[in-house]
Design a protein around this motif. Structure first.
Motif, PDB file in Angstrom:
ATOM      1  N   SER A 190     -23.168  11.637  72.951  1.00 39.65           N
ATOM      2  CA  SER A 190     -23.368  10.279  73.447  1.00 39.65           C
ATOM      3  C   SER A 190     -24.859   9.696  73.513  1.00 39.65           C
ATOM      4  O   SER A 190     -24.976   8.747  73.337  1.00 39.65           O
ATOM      5  N   VAL A 191     -25.431  10.496  74.311  1.00 38.91           N
ATOM      6  CA  VAL A 191     -26.831  10.253  74.499  1.00 38.91           C
ATOM      7  C   VAL A 191     -27.376   9.822  73.294  1.00 38.91           C
ATOM      8  O   VAL A 191     -28.217   8.840  72.760  1.00 38.91           O
ATOM      9  N   ALA A 192     -27.332  11.145  72.136  1.00 35.20           N
ATOM     10  CA  ALA A 192     -28.187  10.903  70.607  1.00 35.20           C
ATOM     11  C   ALA A 192     -27.592   9.686  70.212  1.00 35.20           C
ATOM     12  O   ALA A 192     -28.360   8.962  69.607  1.00 35.20           O
ATOM     13  N   ALA A 193     -26.208   9.409  70.230  1.00 33.27           N
ATOM     14  CA  ALA A 193     -25.644   8.063  69.493  1.00 33.27           C
ATOM     15  C   ALA A 193     -26.416   6.712  70.200  1.00 33.27           C
ATOM     16  O   ALA A 193     -26.690   6.029  69.448  1.00 33.27           O
ATOM     17  N   ASP A 194     -26.604   6.881  71.338  1.00 31.35           N
ATOM     18  CA  ASP A 194     -27.065   5.781  72.139  1.00 31.35           C
ATOM     19  C   ASP A 194     -28.746   5.282  71.683  1.00 31.35           C
ATOM     20  O   ASP A 194     -28.788   4.379  71.595  1.00 31.35           O
ATOM     21  N   LEU A 195     -29.245   6.480  71.575  1.00 28.96           N
ATOM     22  CA  LEU A 195     -30.699   6.585  71.256  1.00 28.96           C
ATOM     23  C   LEU A 195     -30.745   6.056  69.725  1.00 28.96           C
ATOM     24  O   LEU A 195     -31.702   5.400  69.585  1.00 28.96           O
ATOM     25  N   TYR A 196     -29.941   6.551  68.944  1.00 32.78           N
ATOM     26  CA  TYR A 196     -30.195   6.029  67.621  1.00 32.78           C
ATOM     27  C   TYR A 196     -29.732   4.678  67.370  1.00 32.78           C
ATOM     28  O   TYR A 196     -30.567   3.897  66.851  1.00 32.78           O
ATOM     29  N   ARG A 197     -28.637   4.005  68.294  1.00 31.29           N
ATOM     30  CA  ARG A 197     -28.416   2.638  68.219  1.00 31.29           C
ATOM     31  C   ARG A 197     -29.634   1.858  68.792  1.00 31.29           C
ATOM     32  O   ARG A 197     -30.038   0.911  68.153  1.00 31.29           O
ATOM     33  N   ARG A 198     -30.124   2.181  69.743  1.00 33.01           N
ATOM     34  CA  ARG A 198     -31.047   1.513  70.494  1.00 33.01           C
ATOM     35  C   ARG A 198     -32.776   1.370  69.559  1.00 33.01           C
ATOM     36  O   ARG A 198     -33.219   0.480  69.490  1.00 33.01           O
ATOM     37  N   LEU A 199     -33.142   2.790  69.275  1.00 35.17           N
ATOM     38  CA  LEU A 199     -34.230   2.864  68.918  1.00 35.17           C
ATOM     39  C   LEU A 199     -34.119   2.878  67.446  1.00 35.17           C
ATOM     40  O   LEU A 199     -35.631   2.559  67.064  1.00 35.17           O
ATOM     41  N   TYR A 200     -33.437   2.971  66.654  1.00 42.02           N
ATOM     42  CA  TYR A 200     -33.747   3.095  65.311  1.00 42.02           C
ATOM     43  C   TYR A 200     -32.709   2.165  64.566  1.00 42.02           C
ATOM     44  O   TYR A 200     -32.751   1.971  63.463  1.00 42.02           O
ATOM     45  N   TRP A 201     -32.031   1.332  65.309  1.00 42.71           N
ATOM     46  CA  TRP A 201     -31.107   0.289  64.605  1.00 42.71           C
ATOM     47  C   TRP A 201     -31.509  -1.078  65.449  1.00 42.71           C
ATOM     48  O   TRP A 201     -31.817  -2.099  64.707  1.00 42.71           O
ATOM     49  N   GLY A 212     -36.013   5.437  59.108  1.00 45.27           N
ATOM     50  CA  GLY A 212     -36.769   5.194  60.354  1.00 45.27           C
ATOM     51  C   GLY A 212     -36.560   6.423  61.300  1.00 45.27           C
ATOM     52  O   GLY A 212     -37.483   6.841  62.128  1.00 45.27           O
ATOM     53  N   ILE A 213     -35.345   7.224  61.258  1.00 44.98           N
ATOM     54  CA  ILE A 213     -35.113   8.342  61.779  1.00 44.98           C
ATOM     55  C   ILE A 213     -36.047   9.521  61.583  1.00 44.98           C
ATOM     56  O   ILE A 213     -36.566  10.000  62.533  1.00 44.98           O
ATOM     57  N   ASN A 214     -36.313   9.465  60.512  1.00 46.68           N
ATOM     58  CA  ASN A 214     -37.031  10.823  60.008  1.00 46.68           C
ATOM     59  C   ASN A 214     -38.435  10.471  59.845  1.00 46.68           C
ATOM     60  O   ASN A 214     -39.175  11.471  60.018  1.00 46.68           O
ATOM     61  N   MET A 215     -38.785   9.082  59.901  1.00 44.82           N
ATOM     62  CA  MET A 215     -40.482   9.094  59.684  1.00 44.82           C
ATOM     63  C   MET A 215     -40.941   8.010  60.712  1.00 44.82           C
ATOM     64  O   MET A 215     -41.998   7.689  60.689  1.00 44.82           O
ATOM     65  N   GLY A 216     -40.092   7.135  61.440  1.00 43.97           N
ATOM     66  CA  GLY A 216     -40.193   6.173  62.375  1.00 43.97           C
ATOM     67  C   GLY A 216     -39.861   4.959  61.912  1.00 43.97           C
ATOM     68  O   GLY A 216     -40.040   4.528  60.490  1.00 43.97           O
TER      69      GLY A 216
END
Length: 179
Positions: A52-63, A86-90
């Motif tokens: 759940s923490v990973a999913a939240d970080l993906y949503r906030r930081l990479y979307w 973006g996840i893989n390279m920023g």
């Protein structure tokens, strides 16, 4: 495709805990590096980073933060590509790929003005995307995805050439991250 689906796919592909000796990112879980987790408030062991923490970080930081949701409203396949890159390279790199592609595809700035390649999605990038899609139709989105994929693939090759330890990852990057 929803952001939840995209996150599920990334987490499934990235798997659980990994600490590959050649990976400069160090320990990861669900594809998130320890540095990203720490910068965003997670202080537990990486082995037990909750999904759940990973999913939240993906949503906030990479979307949300890079505004890929704004791209998705116009071109969902392109947004999915940017999210994964973006996840893989920023996210700045992924957005830079989009901006470079839009500049190269604007027919000498006759369709819209060249963009400053700054890695940030703002009004100018969205306006250029809108103009590109309006002039090129539905095939335009597929062309932009291919252009971004090509730039991503070239960067993977550069990374492997610049640092031989990255050769351990090149096959997987090309097999799992492109097209």
């Amino acid at each position: 495709m929803t952001i939840e689906t995209l996150i599920d796919e990334v987490i499934a592909r990235e798997g659980g805990f990994v600490d590959h000796p050649a990976d400069r990112g160090g320990p990861t879980r669900w594809g998130l590096t320890e540095a990203v987790a720490r910068r965003n408030g997670y202080d537990g062991p990486m082995r037990t980073l909750p999904r759940s923490v990973a999913a939240d970080l993906y949503r906030r930081l990479y979307w949300e933060r890079p505004r890929f949701a704004d791209v998705a409203a116009r071109a969902p396949d392109l947004a999915a590509e940017l999210f994964d890159t973006g996840i893989n390279m920023g996210p700045k790199v992924a957005t830079g790929f989009l901006q470079r592609a839009l500049n190269a595809l604007n027919r000498g700035a006759t369709d819209y003005a060249d963009l400053r390649v700054d890695g940030a999605i703002g009004p100018a990038t969205l306006a250029a995307l809108d103009a590109f899609l309006a002039s090129r139709g539905t095939l335009g989105e597929a062309v932009l995805v291919k252009a971004c994929d090509a730039l991503q693939g070239a960067r993977y090759l550069d990374l492997a050439e610049q640092r031989p330890a990255n050769e351990a990852f090149l096959y997987g990057w090309l097999a799992n991250r492109l097209g």
